[in-house]
Design a protein around this motif. Structure first.
Motif, short mmCIF file in Angstrom:
data_model
loop_
_atom_site.label_atom_id
_atom_site.label_comp_id
_atom_site.label_asym_id
_atom_site.label_seq_id
_atom_site.Cartn_x
_atom_site.Cartn_y
_atom_site.Cartn_z
N CYS A 167 15.63 0.98 2.83
CA CYS A 167 14.30 0.39 2.97
C CYS A 167 14.23 -0.99 2.32
CB CYS A 167 13.24 1.30 2.35
SG CYS A 167 12.95 2.83 3.28
N GLN A 168 13.32 -1.81 2.82
CA GLN A 168 13.10 -3.13 2.26
C GLN A 168 11.76 -3.14 1.53
OE1 GLN A 168 13.89 -6.43 5.02
NE2 GLN A 168 14.73 -4.92 6.45
N LEU A 169 11.78 -3.66 0.32
CA LEU A 169 10.56 -3.84 -0.46
C LEU A 169 10.76 -5.00 -1.41
CD1 LEU A 169 10.34 -0.99 -3.15
CD2 LEU A 169 12.38 -1.45 -1.83
N ALA B 66 0.83 -1.21 0.00
CA ALA B 66 0.00 0.00 0.00
C ALA B 66 0.86 1.26 0.00
CB ALA B 66 -0.92 -0.01 1.23
N GLU B 67 1.95 1.25 0.77
CA GLU B 67 2.85 2.40 0.78
C GLU B 67 3.52 2.60 -0.57
OE1 GLU B 67 4.38 2.61 5.39
OE2 GLU B 67 5.10 0.97 4.14
N VAL B 68 3.93 1.50 -1.18
CA VAL B 68 4.54 1.57 -2.50
C VAL B 68 3.53 2.12 -3.51
CG1 VAL B 68 5.45 0.19 -4.40
CG2 VAL B 68 6.24 -0.22 -2.06
N GLN B 69 2.27 1.71 -3.38
CA GLN B 69 1.24 2.21 -4.29
C GLN B 69 1.08 3.71 -4.16
OE1 GLN B 69 -0.33 0.60 -6.65
NE2 GLN B 69 -1.57 2.38 -7.25
N ASP B 70 1.11 4.21 -2.93
CA ASP B 70 1.00 5.66 -2.72
C ASP B 70 2.18 6.39 -3.36
OD1 ASP B 70 -1.34 5.39 -1.31
OD2 ASP B 70 -0.38 5.43 0.67
N CYS C 141 10.14 1.78 -10.04
CA CYS C 141 10.96 2.16 -11.19
C CYS C 141 10.10 2.55 -12.39
CB CYS C 141 11.91 1.02 -11.57
SG CYS C 141 13.29 0.81 -10.43
N ARG C 142 9.03 1.83 -12.62
CA ARG C 142 8.15 2.19 -13.75
C ARG C 142 7.50 3.55 -13.51
NH1 ARG C 142 7.39 -3.41 -13.49
NH2 ARG C 142 5.57 -3.26 -12.13
N SER C 143 7.22 3.86 -12.26
CA SER C 143 6.65 5.17 -11.94
C SER C 143 7.69 6.28 -12.06
CB SER C 143 6.05 5.16 -10.53
OG SER C 143 5.03 4.19 -10.43
#
Length: 330
Positions: free
Chosen positions: A38-40, A16-20, A49-51
């Protein structure tokens, strides 16, 4: 609405954080994105990266401390940089890129139209990678290249590689800040760098902290700044076997008579995309220093003060930096 900054350190990022983050990037709502340490998941890293590729507002991207942890992630980042046109500063300090990673990134880095500041410190690079980096320092009359380069703590680079970099620095038409701290350079490489500094018409900051130098190197630099015109303003010689007296002499000579020239050269309102000498002391090889995250795009302070403080240790530097930093930026 002006683009904002997203700065997260050492967290596990949820989907969810990545989506934001991705939505903000796509909406051109982010100027600075920092996810240091950070870990993801690999999937979420690819989404970020695409964003980044789609963003027209992103100027600074901080992926320090192992975020780019595999060749797969390196490929995702390379693809993003091939499309992105706004990024000016990229931090990859502490990423295990190896030469293979630089080979993957190089086509995108070397052709990016806006990138001027690059941190590849502690990335386990060797001579092959350094050869590619030299290509990002084009000679006078060629295309514009990097203005600020960090190669701290890459002990796999040989004396031959450093000699090649010295030649590139001598002829670079853009480079202003070069951080080579915590590399085992020694006096011989330092001598080559002194020749490069003397030849360069742009280099203002050279960080040689903890590089195995002795008074021999200091005498060479002292002779250079005493007898030859140079653009150099800051020379960092801390944590070397160099006498305090020699360091003080060099610092005094660098600060002598520069006030008038600096006031003409430095803009009253600095370019927000530039990274000053202060910021290059973040995420150094010593892990304890990573707890300090200096503010992005710190305004220039008096350069003669920089010349003194940068050779006197991080604690004084941080105190000075905090006194000049905007409220709430740390």
């Amino acid at each position: 609405m002006l683009p904002a900054s997203i700065q997260i350190t050492g967290e596990m990022l949820s989907a969810a954080e990545v989506q934001d983050i991705c939505e903000s990037l796509k909406e051109d709502g982010v100027r600075l994105l920092s996810v240091r340490g950070c870990q993801l998941s690999d999937r979420d890293f690819g989404r970020v990266c695409r964003s980044v590729a789609e963003s027209h507002s992103l100027a600074q991207l901080n992926l320090n401390l192992g975020v780019v942890s595999s060749i797969g992630r390196t490929r995702h980042l390379a693809d993003a940089l091939k499309t992105n046109r706004s990024l000016q500063t990229l931090f990859l300090h502490g990423s295990p890129l190896l030469d293979a990673g630089l080979v993957t990134l190089n086509p995108a880095l070397s052709t990016h139209p806006s990138l001027v500041c690059l941190d590849l410190g502690d990335c386990m690079l060797g001579d092959e990678a350094l050869g590619l980096i030299c290509g990002m320092l084009p000679p006078d009359g060629a295309k514009s290249g990097l203005r600020e380069l960090t190669l701290s703590a890459n002990p796999g680079i040989s004396s031959k590689g450093w000699a090649r970099l010295s030649i590139a620095v001598a002829h670079s038409s853009q480079l202003r800040v070069l951080n080579l701290d915590y590399n085992p350079l020694g006096d011989q490489i330092a001598g080559m760098l002194a020749v490069a500094v003397a030849s360069s018409r742009t280099l203002e900051v050279l960080d040689l902290e903890g590089t195995g130098l002795t008074n021999q190197s200091a005498q060479v630099f002292l002779d250079m700044v005493e007898n030859y015109p140079t653009s150099l303003r800051v020379l960092v010689l801390a944590e070397n076997d160099i006498s305090p007296e020699l360091q003080q002499q060099i610092g005094d000579l660098l600060s002598e008579g520069e006030d008038d020239d600096d006031r003409e050269a430095l803009p009253l309102v600095p370019d927000p995309a530039s990274i000053t000498a202060f910021q290059q002391i973040r995420d150094k090889y010593h892990p304890i220093r990573d707890k300090y995250q200096l503010p992005a795009w710190l305004p220039h302070s008096n350069s003669s003060t920089q010349a003194v403080l940068l050779t006197s240790g991080l604690d004084h530097l941080m105190a000075c930096t905090q006194s000049h930093a905007p409220h709430g930026s740390m």
